[in-house]
Scaffold this motif. Structure first.
Motif, PDB file in Angstrom:
ATOM      1  N   ALA A  44       0.844  -1.198   0.000  1.00 26.96           N
ATOM      2  CA  ALA A  44       0.000   0.000   0.000  1.00 26.96           C
ATOM      3  C   ALA A  44       0.878   1.246   0.000  1.00 26.96           C
ATOM      4  O   ALA A  44       1.959   1.250   0.568  1.00 26.96           O
ATOM      5  N   SER A  45       0.400   2.270  -0.639  1.00 27.45           N
ATOM      6  CA  SER A  45       1.073   3.562  -0.632  1.00 27.45           C
ATOM      7  C   SER A  45       0.436   4.404   0.468  1.00 27.45           C
ATOM      8  O   SER A  45      -0.779   4.357   0.667  1.00 27.45           O
ATOM      9  N   VAL A  46       1.263   5.145   1.191  1.00 29.16           N
ATOM     10  CA  VAL A  46       0.741   5.998   2.254  1.00 29.16           C
ATOM     11  C   VAL A  46       1.323   7.392   2.046  1.00 29.16           C
ATOM     12  O   VAL A  46       2.528   7.599   2.182  1.00 29.16           O
ATOM     13  N   SER A  47       0.472   8.334   1.723  1.00 32.50           N
ATOM     14  CA  SER A  47       0.928   9.692   1.440  1.00 32.50           C
ATOM     15  C   SER A  47       1.371  10.399   2.711  1.00 32.50           C
ATOM     16  O   SER A  47       1.007  10.012   3.830  1.00 32.50           O
ATOM     17  N   TYR A  48       2.119  11.467   2.509  1.00 29.28           N
ATOM     18  CA  TYR A  48       2.531  12.322   3.616  1.00 29.28           C
ATOM     19  C   TYR A  48       1.301  12.815   4.379  1.00 29.28           C
ATOM     20  O   TYR A  48       1.266  12.808   5.610  1.00 29.28           O
ATOM     21  N   ALA A  49       0.280  13.243   3.641  1.00 33.00           N
ATOM     22  CA  ALA A  49      -0.938  13.774   4.268  1.00 33.00           C
ATOM     23  C   ALA A  49      -1.622  12.705   5.116  1.00 33.00           C
ATOM     24  O   ALA A  49      -2.113  12.987   6.218  1.00 33.00           O
ATOM     25  N   ALA A  50      -1.652  11.469   4.623  1.00 27.14           N
ATOM     26  CA  ALA A  50      -2.283  10.381   5.381  1.00 27.14           C
ATOM     27  C   ALA A  50      -1.516  10.109   6.673  1.00 27.14           C
ATOM     28  O   ALA A  50      -2.118   9.939   7.741  1.00 27.14           O
ATOM     29  N   VAL A  51      -0.185  10.067   6.597  1.00 28.96           N
ATOM     30  CA  VAL A  51       0.629   9.858   7.809  1.00 28.96           C
ATOM     31  C   VAL A  51       0.394  11.008   8.776  1.00 28.96           C
ATOM     32  O   VAL A  51       0.198  10.799   9.978  1.00 28.96           O
ATOM     33  N   ASN A  52       0.407  12.218   8.255  1.00 25.29           N
ATOM     34  CA  ASN A  52       0.201  13.394   9.093  1.00 25.29           C
ATOM     35  C   ASN A  52      -1.166  13.356   9.785  1.00 25.29           C
ATOM     36  O   ASN A  52      -1.272  13.657  10.980  1.00 25.29           O
ATOM     37  N   ASN A  53      -2.212  12.991   9.048  1.00 29.93           N
ATOM     38  CA  ASN A  53      -3.554  12.914   9.634  1.00 29.93           C
ATOM     39  C   ASN A  53      -3.631  11.845  10.717  1.00 29.93           C
ATOM     40  O   ASN A  53      -4.278  12.037  11.745  1.00 29.93           O
ATOM     41  N   LEU A  54      -2.972  10.703  10.500  1.00 31.52           N
ATOM     42  CA  LEU A  54      -2.957   9.641  11.521  1.00 31.52           C
ATOM     43  C   LEU A  54      -2.192  10.100  12.758  1.00 31.52           C
ATOM     44  O   LEU A  54      -2.639   9.906  13.887  1.00 31.52           O
ATOM     45  N   ALA A  55      -1.029  10.705  12.554  1.00 35.07           N
ATOM     46  CA  ALA A  55      -0.183  11.127  13.668  1.00 35.07           C
ATOM     47  C   ALA A  55      -0.799  12.265  14.470  1.00 35.07           C
ATOM     48  O   ALA A  55      -0.514  12.410  15.661  1.00 35.07           O
ATOM     49  N   ASN A  56      -1.654  13.053  13.842  1.00 37.06           N
ATOM     50  CA  ASN A  56      -2.284  14.177  14.533  1.00 37.06           C
ATOM     51  C   ASN A  56      -3.708  13.880  14.988  1.00 37.06           C
ATOM     52  O   ASN A  56      -4.402  14.769  15.468  1.00 37.06           O
ATOM     53  N   GLY A  57      -4.152  12.635  14.807  1.00 36.23           N
ATOM     54  CA  GLY A  57      -5.470  12.248  15.287  1.00 36.23           C
ATOM     55  C   GLY A  57      -6.622  12.723  14.432  1.00 36.23           C
ATOM     56  O   GLY A  57      -7.777  12.604  14.833  1.00 36.23           O
ATOM     57  N   LYS A  58      -6.339  13.239  13.252  1.00 34.62           N
ATOM     58  CA  LYS A  58      -7.408  13.696  12.361  1.00 34.62           C
ATOM     59  C   LYS A  58      -8.088  12.526  11.659  1.00 34.62           C
ATOM     60  O   LYS A  58      -9.188  12.664  11.165  1.00 34.62           O
ATOM     61  N   GLN A  59      -7.388  11.410  11.613  1.00 35.03           N
ATOM     62  CA  GLN A  59      -7.946  10.189  11.039  1.00 35.03           C
ATOM     63  C   GLN A  59      -7.522   9.064  11.970  1.00 35.03           C
ATOM     64  O   GLN A  59      -6.365   8.989  12.365  1.00 35.03           O
ATOM     65  N   ASP A  60      -8.470   8.223  12.390  1.00 35.76           N
ATOM     66  CA  ASP A  60      -8.122   7.190  13.370  1.00 35.76           C
ATOM     67  C   ASP A  60      -8.599   5.796  12.981  1.00 35.76           C
ATOM     68  O   ASP A  60      -8.672   4.907  13.810  1.00 35.76           O
ATOM     69  N   ASN A  61      -8.892   5.605  11.698  1.00 35.07           N
ATOM     70  CA  ASN A  61      -9.363   4.304  11.260  1.00 35.07           C
ATOM     71  C   ASN A  61      -8.679   3.901   9.953  1.00 35.07           C
ATOM     72  O   ASN A  61      -9.322   3.774   8.919  1.00 35.07           O
ATOM     73  N   PRO A  62      -7.350   3.689  10.017  1.00 35.43           N
ATOM     74  CA  PRO A  62      -6.634   3.323   8.792  1.00 35.43           C
ATOM     75  C   PRO A  62      -6.957   1.899   8.369  1.00 35.43           C
ATOM     76  O   PRO A  62      -7.450   1.097   9.152  1.00 35.43           O
ATOM     77  N   THR A  63      -6.649   1.590   7.126  1.00 32.93           N
ATOM     78  CA  THR A  63      -6.841   0.222   6.652  1.00 32.93           C
ATOM     79  C   THR A  63      -5.767  -0.679   7.249  1.00 32.93           C
ATOM     80  O   THR A  63      -4.732  -0.205   7.719  1.00 32.93           O
ATOM     81  N   ILE A  64      -6.012  -1.963   7.204  1.00 32.48           N
ATOM     82  CA  ILE A  64      -5.031  -2.940   7.681  1.00 32.48           C
ATOM     83  C   ILE A  64      -3.749  -2.800   6.865  1.00 32.48           C
ATOM     84  O   ILE A  64      -2.645  -2.840   7.418  1.00 32.48           O
ATOM     85  N   ALA A  65      -3.884  -2.611   5.573  1.00 31.77           N
ATOM     86  CA  ALA A  65      -2.708  -2.471   4.709  1.00 31.77           C
ATOM     87  C   ALA A  65      -1.860  -1.272   5.124  1.00 31.77           C
ATOM     88  O   ALA A  65      -0.629  -1.347   5.140  1.00 31.77           O
ATOM     89  N   THR A  66      -2.508  -0.170   5.488  1.00 32.52           N
ATOM     90  CA  THR A  66      -1.781   1.019   5.937  1.00 32.52           C
ATOM     91  C   THR A  66      -1.027   0.724   7.226  1.00 32.52           C
ATOM     92  O   THR A  66       0.153   1.054   7.354  1.00 32.52           O
ATOM     93  N   ILE A  67      -1.701   0.108   8.182  1.00 33.88           N
ATOM     94  CA  ILE A  67      -1.050  -0.251   9.457  1.00 33.88           C
ATOM     95  C   ILE A  67       0.158  -1.136   9.192  1.00 33.88           C
ATOM     96  O   ILE A  67       1.241  -0.923   9.743  1.00 33.88           O
ATOM     97  N   MET A  68      -0.016  -2.132   8.343  1.00 36.23           N
ATOM     98  CA  MET A  68       1.060  -3.088   8.064  1.00 36.23           C
ATOM     99  C   MET A  68       2.290  -2.398   7.478  1.00 36.23           C
ATOM    100  O   MET A  68       3.406  -2.640   7.935  1.00 36.23           O
ATOM    101  N   VAL A  69       2.105  -1.533   6.485  1.00 40.28           N
ATOM    102  CA  VAL A  69       3.277  -0.913   5.867  1.00 40.28           C
ATOM    103  C   VAL A  69       3.910   0.142   6.766  1.00 40.28           C
ATOM    104  O   VAL A  69       5.134   0.288   6.767  1.00 40.28           O
ATOM    105  N   LEU A  70       3.114   0.857   7.540  1.00 35.60           N
ATOM    106  CA  LEU A  70       3.695   1.816   8.488  1.00 35.60           C
ATOM    107  C   LEU A  70       4.575   1.090   9.498  1.00 35.60           C
ATOM    108  O   LEU A  70       5.696   1.526   9.786  1.00 35.60           O
ATOM    109  N   CYS A  71       4.074  -0.015  10.025  1.00 32.40           N
ATOM    110  CA  CYS A  71       4.832  -0.774  11.016  1.00 32.40           C
ATOM    111  C   CYS A  71       6.096  -1.372  10.408  1.00 32.40           C
ATOM    112  O   CYS A  71       7.155  -1.375  11.049  1.00 32.40           O
ATOM    113  N   GLU A  72       6.000  -1.835   9.174  1.00 35.89           N
ATOM    114  CA  GLU A  72       7.182  -2.373   8.506  1.00 35.89           C
ATOM    115  C   GLU A  72       8.209  -1.269   8.285  1.00 35.89           C
ATOM    116  O   GLU A  72       9.405  -1.452   8.539  1.00 35.89           O
TER     117      GLU A  72
END
Length: 168
Positions: A44-72
């Motif tokens: 999965a591709s994760v944009s800067y904006a998506a990472v920023n929204n997750l890290a700042n609590g603006k988005q709190d329901n990422p896909t499993i694929a997003t979680i997996m690649v961020l953790c990797e």
């Protein structure tokens, strides 16, 4: 989710601060997005904006694929750490659980009487000291005095994990 437990945003920010990017610096949203893109293979591709929204609590329901690649990209963090459950807050325990030998030890400990379990813990703490290893923080992590946690059946645990992964 209880307000005294860390949110996905808090956990992600802590990981970004404590882990180092390819340049030896703490991750920013941009460098984490770049690290995801640099991972080998299809993912999965994760944009800067998506990472920023997750890290700042603006988005709190990422896909499993997003979680997996961020953790990797963060160095192989167990994905469960970002899930909203107190059992997954202890990153050291989750990383230890990745080792099949550790899982074997846990299976052997499961079902022992409490007094035996406490004796094994004391022996392990003593042995770690003899080997010069750092003490493990929170030796009774997750325990609430006077209250035993109800054990889930395998089916209940599987259902709970699936629901948590789906963000339900």
């Amino acid at each position: 989710m209880s307000s005294d437990r860390p949110s996905l945003a808090v956990k992600l920010k802590a990981l970004m601060t404590s882990r180092r990017d390819a340049n030896g610096r703490a991750y920013s949203s941009r460098s984490l997005s770049s690290a995801v893109e640099a991972l080998p293979g299809e993912h999965a591709s994760v944009s800067y904006a998506a990472v920023n929204n997750l890290a700042n609590g603006k988005q709190d329901n990422p896909t499993i694929a997003t979680i997996m690649v961020l953790c990797e990209a963060l160095g192989g963090v167990p994905p469960a750490h970002l899930l909203p459950h107190e059992s997954y807050d202890d990153l050291d325990a989750l990383e230890a659980f990745e080792d099949p030998s550790v899982r074997r030890v846990l299976a052997l400990l499961n079902g022992l009487p409490r007094s035996e379990l406490l004796g094994v813990i004391a022996d392990l703490e003593r042995r770690r000291g003899e080997l010069g290893l750092a003490p493990v923080s929170g030796s009774a992590a997750g325990e609430k005095p006077g209250r035993r946690q109800r054990r889930r059946s395998k089916d209940e645990a599987a259902e709970y994990a699936a629901d948590a992964l789906e963000g339900l």
